[in-house]
Design a protein around this motif. Structure first.
Motif, short mmCIF file in Angstrom:
data_model
loop_
_atom_site.label_atom_id
_atom_site.label_comp_id
_atom_site.label_asym_id
_atom_site.label_seq_id
_atom_site.Cartn_x
_atom_site.Cartn_y
_atom_site.Cartn_z
N THR A 353 34.10 40.48 39.15
CA THR A 353 34.48 40.92 37.80
C THR A 353 33.80 42.22 37.38
O THR A 353 34.23 42.86 36.42
CB THR A 353 34.13 39.83 36.79
N ASN A 364 43.36 44.79 37.28
CA ASN A 364 43.59 43.45 36.78
C ASN A 364 42.45 42.56 37.24
O ASN A 364 42.18 42.46 38.44
CB ASN A 364 44.93 42.91 37.30
N ARG A 366 42.22 39.44 37.32
CA ARG A 366 42.62 38.21 37.98
C ARG A 366 42.93 38.41 39.46
O ARG A 366 42.97 37.45 40.23
CB ARG A 366 43.85 37.63 37.29
#
Length: 694
Positions: A353, A364, A366
């Motif tokens: 992250t 993104n 995810r």
């Protein structure tokens, strides 16, 4: 793991099947008798398949077997890059993904065989439980006008570090047919490449390589743990010839069955004898025998066919002999059709992250995805015509081949979809001047559609100098558009760049002198590139609007003293520019002792291979775009890489034992092949290969 265990079982099965079939024939066949030949769909010259030998047998990795140096990300099957600059022939649209080129099969590399008997070539090389490559080639003439081929290769390599696993599969099926009068020829092929490569982004810290806490390489921390690249291509090709030239009658008539003197003793010796013009005796496969003469027999020996069990009736297996006659197509109309489906995907379903590795590419949180699908339909027409007769060889004086080619590309660069047309006019010209051993060839094409202004012009001149050797010179001029990834790039459906680069102009010149008597070659090459496109320190494409110069001096020398053989190749190169970073010196050397052992039945080699290049600022690798890019942080240091090998040959069976990176045991050093990618530690491999002609 299970797949690796199946590989040697599959190989053993193939060997047993071949041995079982071969038991039906009592006559021993050999390579000299059969003369396996092959040709290409766009080059109808029959070439002889190289006989089983130990030459370069230890270079199972295509990256290490190239004529000029390459580097790769330490793992067999991983992305690679040139160390010695060599131009790439451009012809229209280019995706820009070349990091796996040496592991792929393309339609232009497919061989179409001509074999009087079924031909099988099996190879297996392994270095551990999850480290193996298997190759299987099978070809057979169905009759004297049709041949089929199946070519399969599987590579599985786990690697020494985390998330390095590689799985490559190549499959080729091809067939070719010639009409009875050679007025029609057809070459059909399908090839599939499936490349799967886990991407770990390299190790986090080079100091971990000497930390006792990470004695097992699998424990060394890596930058990425959930990323993978998948690259799949499927290509169907059909090339057809409609010939206007008449077929010449066979210059070697069928020979009658030789009469045998009943006073001669039974045949014991098997000495192949060729016809005076270098061909085979068609009726009997080209093998005749001189029987040994009994001391009591005063009748002189005569030629008697080795495979003849009966004077009145040849053996049954000769009836199955499906050797094709020489192919002569001088003037014809050629149509080539091809369909190719390319799918490329990079993905990381669980990226960190903090964006520490991916940076601007992590659009993104995810997941990260780069997806491309290209479908290509190609049609080309050409009409080669021959004029005159060369003075010193059996070849036309002039061969002209005008060509018109159209390709349409359906591009899905997620999320953008587009259609692109390429139209080329051009052709080939081959001239045999009235000078012995001289050959001139010119190739040209020019773009007219979406590739308007693209240009390739290549000329090659070869000339013999008699006892002084021979020379070869070439010139290559190209103008080409940027490739797709250089122009625009999307990651997770977000556009990262959209460039408007101008076309690149490239001029390449080369000259080489060869003196066969001393086995010496020397050459010079010069490359001039205007508007060169590279990937900068931020891994984003940029264009250098000036001129980039590359000068290279090359030399090859092979010599033998007693049973000691030495093979050398060295290259000096100077780029003189900061946008293309390559080592100034690269060399490859082999030293081995060769001789026959075990009552001179087994040919053996014991030797070393050594590779070396000078220190330089090697490019980093970016897995999400599949590109190498500049970096200023590290000047990589290199030491000579030494491999020990022992190889054996008995008839068509070969075996290999190899210790790779043996020099690490002496220096206790691990160098990086690219920033953050350490070279594989020393390891042992073994391999076997076996050819069958039945």
């Amino acid at each position: 793991m299970n797949q690796i265990k199946r590989l040697p079982l599959f190989l053993c099965f193939c060997l047993l099947v071949q041995i079982g079939f071969s038991q039906s024939d009592t006559i021993r066949l050999n390579e000299d008798t059969l003369q396996i030949e092959y040709l290409f769909a766009e080059d109808l010259t029959f070439r002889k398949e190289a006989k089983t030998s130990l030459d370069n047998f230890q270079f199972y990795n295509p990256v290490l077997g190239q004529p000029f140096g390459y580097t790769f990300l330490s793992n067999y099957g991983a992305p690679h890059k040139q160390l010695i600059y060599q131009p790439r022939i451009r012809e229209g649209f280019d995706i820009g993904l070349h990091q796996y080129d040496l592991y792929r099969r393309t339609k232009s590399s497919i061989r179409f065989y001509n074999s009087a008997r079924p031909y099988t070539d099996l190879k297996y090389v392994a270095g551990g439980q999850e480290d193996a490559v298997i190759t299987a080639v099978f070809s057979q003439n169905l009759n004297k006008r049709t041949n089929i081929l199946f070519d399969y290769k599987k590579l599985i390599h786990r690697g020494a570090y985390q998330e390095q696993r590689v799985r490559h599969t190549n499959m080729v099926f091809s067939a070719w047919h010639r009409s009875k009068n050679d007025r029609y020829l057809a070459f059909l092929s399908w090839n599939n490449n499936l490349i799967k490569n886990q991407n770990n982004g390299g190790i986090v810290n080079e100091a971990d390589l000497t930390d006792n806490a990470f004695g097992n390489r699998i424990l060394v921390p890596v930058n990425v743990e959930t990323a993978q690249t998948e690259y799949t291509t499927n290509e169907f090709s059909l090339t057809q010839y409609l010939s206007f030239s008449k077929k010449k009658k066979d210059s070697i008539p069928n020979l009658p069955a030789p009469k045998r003197n009943p006073k001669l003793p039974p045949i014991e010796d098997e000495t192949p004898i060729r016809s005076s013009n270098g061909g085979n005796f068609p009726q009997y496969g080209g093998v005749v025998n001189t029987p040994k003469q009994s001391p009591k027999d005063t009748v002189p020996p005569v030629l008697v066919n080795v495979v003849q069990d009966s004077i009145k009736k040849p053996p049954s297996f000769l009836k199955k002999d499906r050797k094709m006659e020489p192919l002569e197509v001088k003037s014809s109309l050629v149509h080539h059709f091809a369909f190719e489906d390319i799918e490329y995907k990079f993905f990381d379903n669980a990226p960190a992250t903090d964006s520490s590795f991916y940076g601007i590419y992590q659009t993104n949180q995810r997941g990260i995805r780069h997806f491309l699908r290209i479908r290509k339909i190609e049609n080309s027409f050409s009409a080669p015509f021959a004029f005159g007769q060369a003075k010193f060889e059996d070849a036309p004086l002039i061969l002209i081949k005008p060509k018109l080619s159209h390709r349409i590309y359906f591009i899905n660069q997620e999320p953008l979809k587009s259609v692109l047309n390429n139209l080329f006019v051009g052709g080939d010209l081959a001239i045999k001047p009235p000078v012995k051993d001289m050959d001139l060839r010119v190739n040209f094409h020019y773009g007219l559609a979406d590739n308007l202004g693209d240009l390739t012009l290549k000329g090659t001149l070869k000339s013999g100098l008699g006892s002084l050797g021979d020379i070869e010179a070439f010139i290559l001029q190209q103008r080409y558009k940027p490739n797709l990834i250089q122009q625009q790039f999307y990651i997770s459906q977000v556009k990262l760049w959209d460039n408007d680069f101008v076309k690149t102009n490239e001029l390449n010149l080369g000259f080489q002198y060869h003196f066969p008597k001393w086995k010496v070659k020397a050459g010079v090459q010069y490359h001039l590139i205007d508007n060169y496109i590279y990937y900068n320190n931020q891994s984003i494409p940029a264009q250098f609007t000036g001129a980039l110069n590359i000068l290279q001096l090359m030399a090859w020398n092979d010599f033998k003293i007693w049973k000691i053989n030495v093979e050398n190749q060295v290259v000096f190169q100077q780029t003189g520019n900061t946008y293309l970073r390559l080592p100034k010196f690269w060399s490859k050397h082999s030293l081995f002792i060769e001789g026959k052992i075990f009552k001179k039945v087994m040919l053996s080699r014991l030797g070393f291979d050594l590779r070396y290049n000078t220190n330089y600022q090697a490019d980093r690798y970016l897995p999400q775009s599949g590109q190498f890019y500049l970096q200023d942080d590290q000047n990589l240091k290199f030491y000579p890489v030494l491999d020990l090998f022992v190889s054996f040959k008995v008839k068509t069976f070969r075996a290999l034992f190899k210790v790779e990176n043996l020099s690490q045991l002496v220096s206790n050093k691990t160098y990086l092949t690219a920033p953050n990618y350490p070279m594989r530690d020393w390891m042992i491999r073994f391999g076997i290969a076996w050819r069958f002609f039945d």
